[in-house]
Design a protein around this motif. Sequence first.
Motif, PDB file in Angstrom:
ATOM      1  N   ALA A 223      50.099  34.717  50.508  1.00 30.24           N
ATOM      2  CA  ALA A 223      51.295  35.307  50.425  1.00 30.24           C
ATOM      3  C   ALA A 223      51.609  36.375  49.266  1.00 30.24           C
ATOM      4  O   ALA A 223      50.577  36.473  48.525  1.00 30.24           O
ATOM      5  CB  ALA A 223      52.448  34.259  50.455  1.00 30.24           C
ATOM      6  N   ASP A 224      53.000  36.720  49.312  1.00 34.93           N
ATOM      7  CA  ASP A 224      53.344  37.805  48.125  1.00 34.93           C
ATOM      8  C   ASP A 224      52.377  39.057  48.223  1.00 34.93           C
ATOM      9  O   ASP A 224      51.917  39.393  47.145  1.00 34.93           O
ATOM     10  CB  ASP A 224      53.167  36.909  46.744  1.00 34.93           C
ATOM     11  CG  ASP A 224      54.356  35.857  47.006  1.00 34.93           C
ATOM     12  OD1 ASP A 224      55.156  36.045  47.646  1.00 34.93           O
ATOM     13  OD2 ASP A 224      54.116  34.856  46.144  1.00 34.93           O
ATOM     14  N   GLY A 225      52.110  39.553  49.262  1.00 35.31           N
ATOM     15  CA  GLY A 225      51.193  40.792  49.216  1.00 35.31           C
ATOM     16  C   GLY A 225      51.445  41.672  50.390  1.00 35.31           C
ATOM     17  O   GLY A 225      52.349  41.888  50.740  1.00 35.31           O
ATOM     18  N   PRO A 226      50.215  41.933  50.920  1.00 43.41           N
ATOM     19  CA  PRO A 226      48.793  41.481  50.490  1.00 43.41           C
ATOM     20  C   PRO A 226      48.044  42.196  49.895  1.00 43.41           C
ATOM     21  O   PRO A 226      46.902  42.060  49.444  1.00 43.41           O
ATOM     22  CB  PRO A 226      48.224  41.042  52.026  1.00 43.41           C
ATOM     23  CG  PRO A 226      49.014  42.098  52.953  1.00 43.41           C
ATOM     24  CD  PRO A 226      50.407  42.566  52.241  1.00 43.41           C
ATOM     25  N   ALA A 227      48.653  43.697  49.672  1.00 42.19           N
ATOM     26  CA  ALA A 227      47.653  44.532  49.228  1.00 42.19           C
ATOM     27  C   ALA A 227      47.030  44.375  47.863  1.00 42.19           C
ATOM     28  O   ALA A 227      47.392  43.583  47.003  1.00 42.19           O
ATOM     29  CB  ALA A 227      48.192  45.936  49.097  1.00 42.19           C
ATOM     30  N   PRO A 228      45.581  44.687  47.811  1.00 39.78           N
ATOM     31  CA  PRO A 228      44.742  45.391  48.733  1.00 39.78           C
ATOM     32  C   PRO A 228      44.154  44.582  49.807  1.00 39.78           C
ATOM     33  O   PRO A 228      43.509  45.083  50.859  1.00 39.78           O
ATOM     34  CB  PRO A 228      43.548  45.791  47.835  1.00 39.78           C
ATOM     35  CG  PRO A 228      43.359  44.725  46.835  1.00 39.78           C
ATOM     36  CD  PRO A 228      44.537  44.238  46.621  1.00 39.78           C
ATOM     37  N   LEU A 229      44.390  43.291  49.953  1.00 39.37           N
ATOM     38  CA  LEU A 229      44.148  42.480  51.224  1.00 39.37           C
ATOM     39  C   LEU A 229      44.956  43.162  52.351  1.00 39.37           C
ATOM     40  O   LEU A 229      46.044  43.795  52.247  1.00 39.37           O
ATOM     41  CB  LEU A 229      44.375  40.887  50.955  1.00 39.37           C
ATOM     42  CG  LEU A 229      43.762  40.481  49.786  1.00 39.37           C
ATOM     43  CD1 LEU A 229      43.876  38.896  49.765  1.00 39.37           C
ATOM     44  CD2 LEU A 229      42.048  40.523  50.221  1.00 39.37           C
TER      45      LEU A 229
END
Length: 277
Positions: A223-229
């Motif tokens: 959670a809280d993203g996901p970049a760079p994911l």
Amino acid sequence: MTAGYRIEAGLRDRQGYLADSLDRVNPRQARATVRFGLPEDRSRWTRCADFLAMPDGFARWREGLASWLTETYGDSPERTTAGYVMNWYLTVPGYVAGLLFHHERRVPSLRPADLAFRMAQPRPHPDAIAVLSPRFVCLPDDPAAGTPEATVVSDERALAAVLRGRFTAHAARFVEVFAPQVRLGRRMLWAAATDVLDNSLWLAGRYGGDEGAGVLDAALVLADGPAPLTSDSTLRPLAESGGPTRWTRRRESCCFHYLLEAGQGTCQTCPRVCRKN
């Protein structure tokens, strides 16, 4: 193509809180060999930092894999060797992180200098992972809180952020080294990193006896993203009536197993066939 793993206990003469953690999760897993420290026989073991620094490390790995694939399937497409290797390598930091987070609420160092892996034969996949640093991050109620080995964070959300940050830092180094050698694109490599992290947390729960808890861990960490994911957790329950909940997920990346002559077609969870929803 997922490597089959099992777990070993840490070295008895180097016990510490993190080694104790690995000993405790030992009987609760059937997937990975994870240990603290390197054994006396270090043949086929390589530190991740050393491997990433080898100019031809990944090329030699893929050559060995191509030979095994040709012998096993009669073919070894370039994209398939790249797909296998990207998943296998990223599993080294991903699985050990998911395992310790799920069972112990501890996050070890995932720096390339602090992890090592052993290459199996003849199928050249990492069949063992070694944690080399005794330091870890934990919660305030951890028995090791206040010791020199432990860094304490406020809550599970903060601990999940540490895991995500440490894993993505290692993955970034891998992408930097691997991307120029393959024709997959950086988004595909980061998609593979996303898959490994999501899958590792899920499987830590499944093989540890509480699949639902693993699903919740994956949702928390991604959670809280996901970049760079490339996405949050894609785990979802299968639409079935009655019985215990069964889970599946949509992969973000492709392993290119379907390109093998003797392959069984595209995986059901492959992004090529699994609609995003």
